[in-house]
Write an enzyme that holds these catalytic residues in place. Sequence first.
Site, PDB file in Angstrom:
ATOM      1  N   LYS A  61      27.601  34.503  44.822  1.00 53.93           N
ATOM      2  CA  LYS A  61      27.686  35.351  46.019  1.00 53.93           C
ATOM      3  C   LYS A  61      26.415  36.153  46.248  1.00 53.93           C
ATOM      4  CE  LYS A  61      32.634  35.894  46.696  1.00 53.93           C
ATOM      5  NZ  LYS A  61      33.758  36.815  46.763  1.00 53.93           N
ATOM      6  N   LYS A  89      33.772  23.480  46.746  1.00 57.09           N
ATOM      7  CA  LYS A  89      35.098  24.085  46.894  1.00 57.09           C
ATOM      8  C   LYS A  89      35.408  24.355  48.364  1.00 57.09           C
ATOM      9  CE  LYS A  89      35.595  28.455  46.038  1.00 57.09           C
ATOM     10  NZ  LYS A  89      35.715  29.815  45.532  1.00 57.09           N
ATOM     11  N   LYS A 127      36.308  29.946  52.597  1.00 62.42           N
ATOM     12  CA  LYS A 127      36.277  30.670  53.874  1.00 62.42           C
ATOM     13  C   LYS A 127      34.855  30.793  54.391  1.00 62.42           C
ATOM     14  CE  LYS A 127      39.850  33.865  52.227  1.00 62.42           C
ATOM     15  NZ  LYS A 127      40.045  35.151  51.545  1.00 62.42           N
TER      16      LYS A 127
HETATM   17  P1  TYM Z   1      40.343  34.945  47.253  1.00 58.11           P
HETATM   18  O1  TYM Z   1      40.779  35.825  48.372  1.00 58.11           O
HETATM   19  O2  TYM Z   1      38.962  34.418  47.248  1.00 58.11           O
HETATM   20  O3  TYM Z   1      41.298  33.703  47.146  1.00 58.11           O
HETATM   21  C1  TYM Z   1      42.707  33.865  47.090  1.00 58.11           C
HETATM   22  C2  TYM Z   1      43.316  32.850  46.147  1.00 58.11           C
HETATM   23  O4  TYM Z   1      43.027  31.522  46.615  1.00 58.11           O
HETATM   24  C3  TYM Z   1      42.497  30.751  45.551  1.00 58.11           C
HETATM   25  N1  TYM Z   1      41.543  29.754  46.108  1.00 58.11           N
HETATM   26  C4  TYM Z   1      41.642  28.442  45.908  1.00 58.11           C
HETATM   27  N2  TYM Z   1      42.527  27.696  45.220  1.00 58.11           N
HETATM   28  C5  TYM Z   1      42.358  26.339  45.227  1.00 58.11           C
HETATM   29  N3  TYM Z   1      41.333  25.724  45.886  1.00 58.11           N
HETATM   30  C6  TYM Z   1      40.426  26.434  46.592  1.00 58.11           C
HETATM   31  N4  TYM Z   1      39.452  25.818  47.259  1.00 58.11           N
HETATM   32  C7  TYM Z   1      40.563  27.859  46.628  1.00 58.11           C
HETATM   33  N5  TYM Z   1      39.854  28.862  47.228  1.00 58.11           N
HETATM   34  C8  TYM Z   1      40.475  30.017  46.891  1.00 58.11           C
HETATM   35  C9  TYM Z   1      41.790  31.760  44.657  1.00 58.11           C
HETATM   36  O5  TYM Z   1      41.627  31.248  43.343  1.00 58.11           O
HETATM   37  C10 TYM Z   1      42.753  32.924  44.720  1.00 58.11           C
HETATM   38  O6  TYM Z   1      43.822  32.741  43.804  1.00 58.11           O
HETATM   39  N6  TYM Z   1      39.394  37.745  43.287  1.00 58.11           N
HETATM   40  C11 TYM Z   1      40.511  37.195  44.057  1.00 58.11           C
HETATM   41  C12 TYM Z   1      41.427  38.241  44.627  1.00 58.11           C
HETATM   42  C13 TYM Z   1      41.945  39.177  43.609  1.00 58.11           C
HETATM   43  C14 TYM Z   1      42.879  38.892  42.575  1.00 58.11           C
HETATM   44  C15 TYM Z   1      43.069  40.112  41.880  1.00 58.11           C
HETATM   45  C16 TYM Z   1      43.574  37.745  42.208  1.00 58.11           C
HETATM   46  C17 TYM Z   1      41.607  40.485  43.486  1.00 58.11           C
HETATM   47  N7  TYM Z   1      42.282  41.045  42.465  1.00 58.11           N
HETATM   48  C18 TYM Z   1      43.939  40.180  40.793  1.00 58.11           C
HETATM   49  C19 TYM Z   1      44.443  37.842  41.099  1.00 58.11           C
HETATM   50  C20 TYM Z   1      44.616  39.035  40.419  1.00 58.11           C
HETATM   51  C21 TYM Z   1      39.895  36.410  45.189  1.00 58.11           C
HETATM   52  O7  TYM Z   1      38.769  36.537  45.499  1.00 58.11           O
HETATM   53  O8  TYM Z   1      40.707  35.646  45.858  1.00 58.11           O
END
Ligand code: TYM
Length: 344
Positions: free
Chosen positions: A122, A206, A209
Amino acid sequence: MTDHAPAQYAGPKRVLSGVQPTGDLHLGNYLGALVKFVRLQHETPTFIFVADLHAITDWQEPSKLKGQVREIAAAYLATGLDPKVATIFPQSAVPEHTELTWVFNCVARIGWLDRMTQFKDKAGKHKERASIGLYDYPVLQAADILLYKATHVPVGEDQKQHLELTRDIAAKFNHDFQAPGFFPLPEPLIQGPGARIMSLRDGTAKMSKSDPSDYSRINLTDDADAISQKVRKARTDPDPLPETADGLESRAEAKNLVGIYAALAGVSVEAVLREFAGQGFGAFKPKLADLAVEKLGPIGAEMRRLLADPAEIDRILTDGAARAREIAQPTMAEVRRIVGFWNS
Ligand code: TYM
């Protein structure tokens, strides 16, 4: 880190996860995270939040942030999270997340954070211009999880390293403050064909967004035409589908589409191959498009219906935040006492 195994955590099982309100949710978020939340809520007490504190590690327009939070909440509800069963809340409505982050900032080591690949991706080449929040992002994530003493964290594969860091922080806190078993060492729940959904334009990247091409992803709000068109245009190869999963190993795009089909249908990759082995993408893609429209179409429609009544979403989030604080406040009070703070 610790020279003896920490005493076992003996508290109740809890599931916790979150999603950032930073743009349209896509099929990867749905299959890697949301579908699992819905399944787990009936088995274990489940806490699902909207990660607006994480969102501002990258600039967010203040007048839009609450609306973005409501959209993620609408996606949770439309996918099937039941606010009477799961606790759904905005992260920033529970200030203990930031308070625990400070304590963990003093537990986590710079060397641990320097290894985080998501920060490197990032921040790009100019890491000295990235916010400190972006660097500290995984420590806040550890606080999110451990504030609720969560034992299981359903996430996509890209979060694996952050979960390892969370376990390291929990173990070091328990050790340094001589509080064996105070925090659990949470288990990531990653397995299954939805754990790593790839871009429809490039089977080695991957689904994300932030990809500039909208054709790289299927959004939860896409209508049936958009979904079908994106599947039709998805990159593939000219070969027919193989009989076994091994035959997909060197075919990134084919592997991704078969994995998406399996995850959407709730079956194994082997079961999909039993049905489609020997057929080419000309036959497979229309079936995949139909399945995606069947599964995602109603979710997009339900999101639109829910977002037309923001007051109901706000009521659910306010109620969820109050319930979340009932767990968060006692944990934070214990942490204050363990650390020896004045107000404990
Ligand atoms: P975020 O918002 O980027 O993504 C949300 C969830 O979607 C999953 N994900 C995917 N899974 C499969 N294939 C993909 N291409 C893909 N892109 C995204 C992510 O693994 C995630 O589960 N850091 C986290 C948010 C967060 C969090 C937490 C999660 C903040 N605090 C505590 C668990 C526990 C995040 O950026 O998710």
